[in-house]
Design an enzyme around this catalytic site. Structure first.
Site, mmCIF file in Angstrom:
data_model
loop_
_atom_site.group_PDB
_atom_site.id
_atom_site.type_symbol
_atom_site.label_atom_id
_atom_site.label_comp_id
_atom_site.label_asym_id
_atom_site.label_seq_id
_atom_site.Cartn_x
_atom_site.Cartn_y
_atom_site.Cartn_z
ATOM 1 N N ASN A 243 43.065 -83.500 12.488
ATOM 2 C CA ASN A 243 43.668 -83.682 11.160
ATOM 3 C C ASN A 243 42.761 -84.487 10.234
ATOM 4 O OD1 ASN A 243 46.133 -82.438 11.965
ATOM 5 N ND2 ASN A 243 46.717 -84.343 12.990
ATOM 6 N N HIS B 201 59.184 -82.513 10.778
ATOM 7 C CA HIS B 201 58.507 -83.204 11.878
ATOM 8 C C HIS B 201 59.491 -84.020 12.731
ATOM 9 C CE1 HIS B 201 55.658 -86.296 13.520
ATOM 10 N NE2 HIS B 201 54.847 -85.257 13.538
ATOM 11 N N GLU C 280 58.834 -82.464 4.278
ATOM 12 C CA GLU C 280 57.382 -82.599 4.261
ATOM 13 C C GLU C 280 56.866 -81.958 2.992
ATOM 14 O OE1 GLU C 280 55.609 -81.348 8.198
ATOM 15 O OE2 GLU C 280 57.616 -81.843 8.871
ATOM 16 N N ASP D 245 57.600 -86.655 2.841
ATOM 17 C CA ASP D 245 56.611 -87.034 3.857
ATOM 18 C C ASP D 245 55.336 -86.251 3.538
ATOM 19 O OD1 ASP D 245 54.932 -86.853 6.104
ATOM 20 O OD2 ASP D 245 56.578 -87.128 7.513
ATOM 21 N N LYS E 119 45.432 -89.033 8.879
ATOM 22 C CA LYS E 119 45.023 -87.639 8.748
ATOM 23 C C LYS E 119 43.848 -87.539 7.776
ATOM 24 C CE LYS E 119 49.078 -86.385 11.026
ATOM 25 N NZ LYS E 119 50.526 -86.521 11.038
HETATM 26 C C1 LIG Z 1 51.546 -86.841 11.888
HETATM 27 C C2 LIG Z 1 52.839 -86.858 11.174
HETATM 28 C C3 LIG Z 1 53.637 -87.999 11.156
HETATM 29 C C4 LIG Z 1 53.324 -89.206 11.999
HETATM 30 O O1 LIG Z 1 52.297 -89.950 11.457
HETATM 31 P P1 LIG Z 1 51.459 -90.909 12.438
HETATM 32 O O2 LIG Z 1 50.785 -91.846 11.513
HETATM 33 O O3 LIG Z 1 50.545 -90.026 13.193
HETATM 34 O O4 LIG Z 1 52.469 -91.589 13.320
HETATM 35 C C5 LIG Z 1 54.765 -88.007 10.376
HETATM 36 N N1 LIG Z 1 55.122 -86.915 9.665
HETATM 37 C C6 LIG Z 1 54.399 -85.779 9.689
HETATM 38 C C7 LIG Z 1 54.844 -84.627 8.887
HETATM 39 C C8 LIG Z 1 53.249 -85.721 10.457
HETATM 40 O O5 LIG Z 1 52.546 -84.595 10.517
#
Ligand SMILES: *Cc1c(COP(=O)(O)O)cnc(C)c1O
Length: 390
Positions: free
Chosen positions: A46, A133, A175, A204, A239
């Site tokens: 990512n 997620h 998301e 998110d 990411k």
């Molecule tokens: C990766 C992800 C998370 C979690 O984030 P981390 O910092 O890796 O714990 C939360 N929401 C979505 C949509 C993700 O893809």
């Protein structure tokens, strides 16, 4: 033993082809990684901008660990919050045009924190996209609110749920860029619908932040949405920013409520200061080196055009996440194995991470890839892609 039945449960996973293996790498995180002593081109990270190994980001991390040490030693409210955290919060709030940003230890924890802090009664409702997620689902479960799932990326389905709902508090959690499909939620329509129904929209932006939108600031940038449309925005540094950690952005009041009430914030060790300093530097690199995103999007176009030319089924995704949905678990595992044999690292994604019968290769592109590497991926895929999925 203890009535847990570990043996038969593990065997069950193996029988269904769902036993997962954790790979261990031994190189720098880059376009190529070494796993079990073998070098692969990595197409499942990512790290969309290649910042995990960027010299400026690495150096910021090193310098800040000299200054602050490596551990933060306590939760933020005890003595775990440094000036590096404070500077990152302020810089990010300014860049996002928000009153305030609060750092969280990870995106997973941020999602647990937000929903559980805002919900105060079991009669409140949390509306979520069907493909949200796991951390968003877990946040809603922890809050004990009523959970209502609407059809993926479908504002009409959300509208129908609103019409049947009398709750005093309605939160909608989606998301921006969906993690396993790469498509973008219709945030503008969702925001309008939420404001008509006095619902609070929470986005998110884990896979949008740093990448999509005019400035690469994520889903809100992409749709030109602001604070009144999306009162709370969550994003991560793990990411596109290539580091680790997460944030929640919003008004002074809403973010303070989260600080005061979110147990994952109050009862967990703060992000290390050096991580905050590295994220701050990554934010600057993201802003200054716009060529990274230009290159990334040209690779996405190249990859999609290559699939189309080969007559391979394509998703609608225009983001760095390019799923190749195969369906069958066995066939997905086989294709992943063939890619490995050809020096390409792409892990198979299986249920329950994705819905039944939608096992896939989740290919991700990064600014650290070259055109040649993408062409090579296409060449191998074209040769081995299951005929019935063309
Ligand atoms: C990766 C992800 C998370 C979690 O984030 P981390 O910092 O890796 O714990 C939360 N929401 C979505 C949509 C993700 O893809």
């Amino acid at each position: 033993m203890f009535g847990i039945d570990a043996d038969s449960r593990l065997k069950n996973l193996t029988d269904m082809g769902l036993f997962r293996h954790v790979n261990v790498y031994s190189s720098k995180q880059d376009a190529e990684i070494v796993v079990d002593g073998r070098r692969y081109i990595n197409f499942c990270s990512n790290d969309y901008l290649g910042l995990a190994r960027h010299p400026r980001v690495v150096s910021a991390f090193q310098q800040a660990s000299d200054t602050y040490g490596v551990g933060s030693s306590a939760s933020p409210m005890i003595c775990g919050k440094s000036e590096a955290h404070e500077i990152l919060e302020q810089r990010l709030a300014k860049r996002l045009g928000r009153e305030r940003v609060v750092l969280m230890s990870s995106g997973y924890m941020a999602n647990l924190a937000i929903i559980s802090a805002l919900i105060t009664s079991r009669s409140h409702s949390v509306f979520m996209d069907k493909l949200c997620h796991a951390s968003m689902v877990d946040g809603a479960v922890l809050s004990r609110a009523r959970i209502k799932r609407y059809r993926h990326a479908d504002p009409d389905a959300l509208k129908a749920l609103f019409e049947a709902d009398q709750s005093a508090v309605k939160l909608v959690h989606t998301e921006s860029v969906f993690s396993m499909d790469g498509d973008i939620a219709p945030l503008r329509l969702l925001a309008d619908l939420c404001s008509e129904n006095q619902a609070c929209l929470i986005v998110d932006d884990a896979h949008g932040f740093g990448v999509i939108g005019d400035k690469g600031l994520g889903g809100l940038d992409y749709f030109c949405l602001g604070e009144s449309d999306v009162p709370l925005l969550m994003g991560t540094f793990g990411k596109a920013l290539g580091v680790y950690g997460a944030f929640v952005a919003g008004s002074n009041e809403m973010t303070e409520l989260i600080v005061q009430h979110a147990r994952p914030y109050i009862y967990s060790t703060a992000l290390p200061a050096a991580v905050a300093a590295a994220a701050l530097e990554a934010l600057s690199v993201q802003e200054q080196e716009t060529a990274l995103r230009t290159h990334l999007f040209s690779l996405i176009d190249r990859f999609r055009a290559g699939l189309e030319a080969a007559g391979i089924y394509q998703s609608l995704s225009t983001t760095p996440i390019q799923p190749l949905i195969i369906g069958s678990i066995d066939k997905t595992m086989n294709l992943s194995q063939v890619l490995l044999q050809n020096g390409i690292f792409v892990t198979a994604i299986r249920p329950p991470t994705v819905p039944q019968n939608s096992a896939r290769l989740r290919i991700t592109l990064s600014a650290s890839h070259t055109e040649d590497q993408v062409d090579y991926l296409l060449e191998v895929l074209c040769k081995h892609f299951p005929a019935e999925r063309r």
